[in-house]
Structures are given as structure tokens and as C-alpha cells.
Design an enzyme around this catalytic site. Structure first.
Site, PDB file in Angstrom:
ATOM      1  N   PRO A  88      76.081 -21.829 -68.348  1.00  0.00           N
ATOM      2  CA  PRO A  88      76.649 -22.823 -69.370  1.00  0.00           C
ATOM      3  C   PRO A  88      77.706 -23.298 -69.499  1.00  0.00           C
ATOM      4  O   PRO A  88      78.064 -24.502 -70.189  1.00  0.00           O
ATOM      5  CB  PRO A  88      75.978 -22.079 -70.755  1.00  0.00           C
ATOM      6  CG  PRO A  88      75.244 -20.862 -70.274  1.00  0.00           C
ATOM      7  CD  PRO A  88      75.649 -20.346 -68.970  1.00  0.00           C
ATOM      8  N   GLU A 115      74.612 -11.237 -69.599  1.00  0.00           N
ATOM      9  CA  GLU A 115      75.550 -11.918 -70.314  1.00  0.00           C
ATOM     10  C   GLU A 115      76.314 -12.646 -69.259  1.00  0.00           C
ATOM     11  O   GLU A 115      77.325 -13.413 -69.674  1.00  0.00           O
ATOM     12  CB  GLU A 115      76.447 -11.099 -71.089  1.00  0.00           C
ATOM     13  CG  GLU A 115      75.788 -10.276 -72.249  1.00  0.00           C
ATOM     14  CD  GLU A 115      75.175 -11.179 -73.155  1.00  0.00           C
ATOM     15  OE1 GLU A 115      75.620 -11.906 -73.779  1.00  0.00           O
ATOM     16  OE2 GLU A 115      73.932 -10.764 -73.346  1.00  0.00           O
ATOM     17  N   ARG A 153      65.330 -33.780 -53.033  1.00  0.00           N
ATOM     18  CA  ARG A 153      64.664 -35.070 -52.640  1.00  0.00           C
ATOM     19  C   ARG A 153      65.345 -36.248 -52.502  1.00  0.00           C
ATOM     20  O   ARG A 153      64.906 -37.338 -52.075  1.00  0.00           O
ATOM     21  CB  ARG A 153      63.759 -35.468 -54.218  1.00  0.00           C
ATOM     22  CG  ARG A 153      64.462 -35.392 -55.349  1.00  0.00           C
ATOM     23  CD  ARG A 153      63.606 -35.373 -56.713  1.00  0.00           C
ATOM     24  NE  ARG A 153      62.987 -36.720 -56.828  1.00  0.00           N
ATOM     25  CZ  ARG A 153      63.506 -38.046 -56.678  1.00  0.00           C
ATOM     26  NH1 ARG A 153      64.902 -38.010 -56.971  1.00  0.00           N
ATOM     27  NH2 ARG A 153      62.854 -39.180 -56.958  1.00  0.00           N
ATOM     28  N   ASP A 168      65.041 -44.693 -57.384  1.00  0.00           N
ATOM     29  CA  ASP A 168      64.872 -43.868 -58.681  1.00  0.00           C
ATOM     30  C   ASP A 168      65.382 -44.543 -60.048  1.00  0.00           C
ATOM     31  O   ASP A 168      66.409 -45.176 -59.894  1.00  0.00           O
ATOM     32  CB  ASP A 168      65.683 -42.626 -58.574  1.00  0.00           C
ATOM     33  CG  ASP A 168      64.876 -41.533 -57.887  1.00  0.00           C
ATOM     34  OD1 ASP A 168      63.634 -41.735 -57.752  1.00  0.00           O
ATOM     35  OD2 ASP A 168      65.521 -40.537 -57.603  1.00  0.00           O
TER      36      ASP A 168
HETATM   37  N1  4GX Z   1      72.472 -23.817 -67.007  1.00  0.00           N
HETATM   38  N2  4GX Z   1      72.168 -19.469 -68.106  1.00  0.00           N
HETATM   39  C1  4GX Z   1      73.152 -17.826 -66.379  1.00  0.00           C
HETATM   40  C2  4GX Z   1      73.987 -15.697 -67.326  1.00  0.00           C
HETATM   41  C3  4GX Z   1      75.464 -15.989 -66.933  1.00  0.00           C
HETATM   42  C4  4GX Z   1      76.322 -16.282 -67.859  1.00  0.00           C
HETATM   43  C5  4GX Z   1      77.631 -16.686 -67.552  1.00  0.00           C
HETATM   44  C6  4GX Z   1      76.901 -16.375 -65.184  1.00  0.00           C
HETATM   45  C7  4GX Z   1      77.981 -16.633 -66.129  1.00  0.00           C
HETATM   46  C8  4GX Z   1      72.400 -21.811 -67.514  1.00  0.00           C
HETATM   47  C9  4GX Z   1      72.230 -23.206 -68.045  1.00  0.00           C
HETATM   48  C10 4GX Z   1      72.059 -20.749 -68.498  1.00  0.00           C
HETATM   49  C11 4GX Z   1      72.095 -18.450 -69.074  1.00  0.00           C
HETATM   50  C12 4GX Z   1      72.167 -18.801 -66.549  1.00  0.00           C
HETATM   51  C13 4GX Z   1      73.245 -17.148 -68.928  1.00  0.00           C
HETATM   52  N3  4GX Z   1      75.895 -16.215 -65.435  1.00  0.00           N
HETATM   53  N4  4GX Z   1      72.607 -21.922 -66.356  1.00  0.00           N
HETATM   54  N5  4GX Z   1      73.175 -16.810 -67.343  1.00  0.00           N
HETATM   55  N6  4GX Z   1      72.237 -23.545 -69.154  1.00  0.00           N
HETATM   56  O1  4GX Z   1      71.765 -20.930 -69.812  1.00  0.00           O
HETATM   57  O2  4GX Z   1      73.017 -23.154 -65.729  1.00  0.00           O
END
Ligand code: 4GX
Length: 275
Positions: A88, A115, A153, A168
């Protein structure tokens, strides 16, 4: 394009590889797809890939050694690839980023759980951090699938029609026009007549108008940073005139009784109703 996914749940990707456009792209050798199980790089007796966070608190953190070993192994088999962590905290994915990614020779997609991964991994081995949106998933796997799907795609020749991806929604930063198929009358609603006229110039015009007005009604933010061409300005002006005509056609409220009350709260002082 070579995709290598690093995850502790490689089977989650089977449905992605086995259906639709992505499956066809694999079958036609337009993409190669593989998963690496991070757990296979954990040498501990119980093959545990997470541990408690330094500093305390709830939740677990992915251990750095197996993640690093998995990334290094993937990099060896895809030398020119870029390594992406789904998080995120990353830059938000959009269509123009997908277009940028498609020009790379390969992507190593690192899916964290819990986490997240130990911070020292991010600094050492990650080229880009990408987020698919401002919400919290339970792992990076779905985010990696979204990227693989959106990028695949865009690879030339993957979509049926020669220029399907260029047409698109978002390529021209407008939403798609309205689509119709048979039957001609469905639950009492007709297909717009122009679409059955065979007049390709008029159909093009109608579709641009449909795209533009849908974007204006549903996603004004997309029009904000986009220059309009002459034809588009004409279309919007025509809509302005139509809207004004409807407003002007309203009966004059409170006509003949211009004393106070009924005129109150009108921001335009009744201007639009004057001849
Ligand atoms: N867009 N998540 C990853 C665990 C995490 C946290 C920090 C690495 C670093 C998300 C999103 C997402 C939740 C995937 C936490 N891994 N990933 N995860 N929105 O929410 O890509």
C-alpha cells in the site's frame, strides 16, 4: 514478457494462468509465467517464513533471509527484470504505469503477507514499490495478479483485434462508450438507431459523444488534466446548449406574484427565465 512471482501461496496463481487472455498469452509464448515458493528458501527445520516484530506489537513480519534468497534466485534466471514489491506504500497503479511496465523485459513480483517484509529487503533488492489502490489486502498476491492481468493485455498481439488495447478506455483518458449487442429491443429498450445505420462516420461521432458525456457524468476528474480537441469542445458545447434550453423552458415560478417569498433562494434571480 517474463513474470516471476515470489509468494508463500503459489497455487493462488493457478486460476490466473489457466483462464482467458492470460492463458492464451502463455500458450502463444507472449508471456512466460512462473511462481517461486518463498518457503523453499527457508532453511530452518520448520520452514517458517515469518517472525515477531522487533519493538513488539501485534502481527508478524516476513523474515529477510528466505525473501532475499528467493529474489536473488529469480534475478539469476531473469537478469534484465525489474523487481517489484506490492505494498500500500507504493506508487498507485494506473493505465499509464501499466504501459510503462509492458516495455520491460520481465517483472519479479514480490508478494508479502502479514505486516510486510523486513525493511532491509526493500532497500536492498526492490526496484519499485507499487500499490493497486488505497485499501488493505491480506497479501500481495491479488495485487500481483492485477498487475500481470493489466500488463499482459497490453502486449502487442495478445488481444484479438489489432488495435483493441489502443481503443481502450483510459488510452485516450476517456471512459469507454456505451456498448450494445443483439437483441435490438431488450425489455422494451431499443439500441440507439445510429449504431444500426452502417454510417461509420456517424457511429464514430456518436461513440465519442458517448465517451465524453459518460466521463463528464461519472469521472470528471479524468477530464481535469486533459486537453480537449475541437470536436470534443463542439460536443460539450452542444450539451451545454441542450441543458440551457431545458432550463429556459421551465415555467416562471411565482410569475405574477413577484412579492418576496417564492423568489427567495434562487441564486440567479430568475435570470434564466427572462426572454
Ligand atoms: N496494493 N497489501 C501487501 C503486506 C505487505 C506490507 C508492506 C510488503 C510491505 C496492497 C495494495 C496491500 C497488504 C499487500 C499488505 N507487504 N498491495 N501486504 N493495496 O494492501 O498492493
Amino acid at each position: 514478457m517474463k513474470f516471476i512471482v515470489l509468494t508463500i501461496f503459489p497455487d493462488m496463481f493457478n486460476p490466473l494462468w489457466e483462464y482467458g487472455i492470460v492463458k492464451r498469452a502463455i500458450d502463444q509464448n507472449k508471456i512466460s509465467a512462473s511462481t517461486v515458493n518463498i518457503r523453499d528458501f527457508e532453511k530452518g527445520r520448520h520452514r517458517v517464513t515469518d517472525d515477531r516484530p522487533y519493538g513488539g506489537g501485534s502481527g508478524m513480519v516476513m523474515k529477510p533471509e528466505p525473501v532475499a534468497a528467493a529474489i536473488r534466485s529469480a534475478k539469476k534466471s531473469a537478469l534484465a527484470s525489474k523487481t517489484i514489491l506490492l505494498t500500500p506504500q507504493g506508487r498507485r497503479l494506473d493505465h499509464s504505469m501499466a504501459r510503462g511496465l509492458v516495455s520491460l523485459p520481465g517483472l519479479i513480483l514480490v508478494c508479502g503477507r502479514y505486516e510486510g517484509v523486513d525493511e532491509r529487503i526493500c532497500q536492498e533488492l526492490i526496484d519499485y514499490e507499487i500499490s493497486i489502490g488505497d485499501y488493505v489486502l491480506t497479501g500481495g498476491e491479488l495485487a500481483a495478479m492485477v498487475i500481470i492481468d493489466a500488463v499482459t493485455r497490453l502486449i502487442p498481439g495478445v488481444l484479438g483485434g489489432a488495435d483493441s488495447a489502443e481503443k481502450d478506455s483510459f488510452s485516450g483518458s476517456l471512459l469507454e462508450y456505451a456498448h450494445y449487442t443483439r437483441p435490438q429491443t431488450y425489455e422494451g429498450t431499443e439500441v440507439p438507431e445510429v449504431l444500426m445505420s452502417g454510417n461509420h462516420k456517424e457511429i464514430e461521432k456518436w461513440r465519442l459523444e458517448s465517451s465524453l458525456i459518460r466521463t463528464f457524468l461519472k469521472r470528471q476528474d479524468l477530464l481535469q488534466n486533459r486537453p480537449l480537441d475541437r470536436q470534443e469542445i463542439e460536443i460539450l458545447k452542444k450539451w451545454c446548449l441542450d441543458i440551457e434550453r431545458i432550463i429556459h423552458a421551465q415555467p416562471l415560478r411565482g410569475a405574477g406574484a413577484l412579492s418576496g417569498g417564492q423568489q427567495a433562494g434562487r441564486h440567479n434571480n430568475g435570470r434564466h427565465n427572462e426572454p
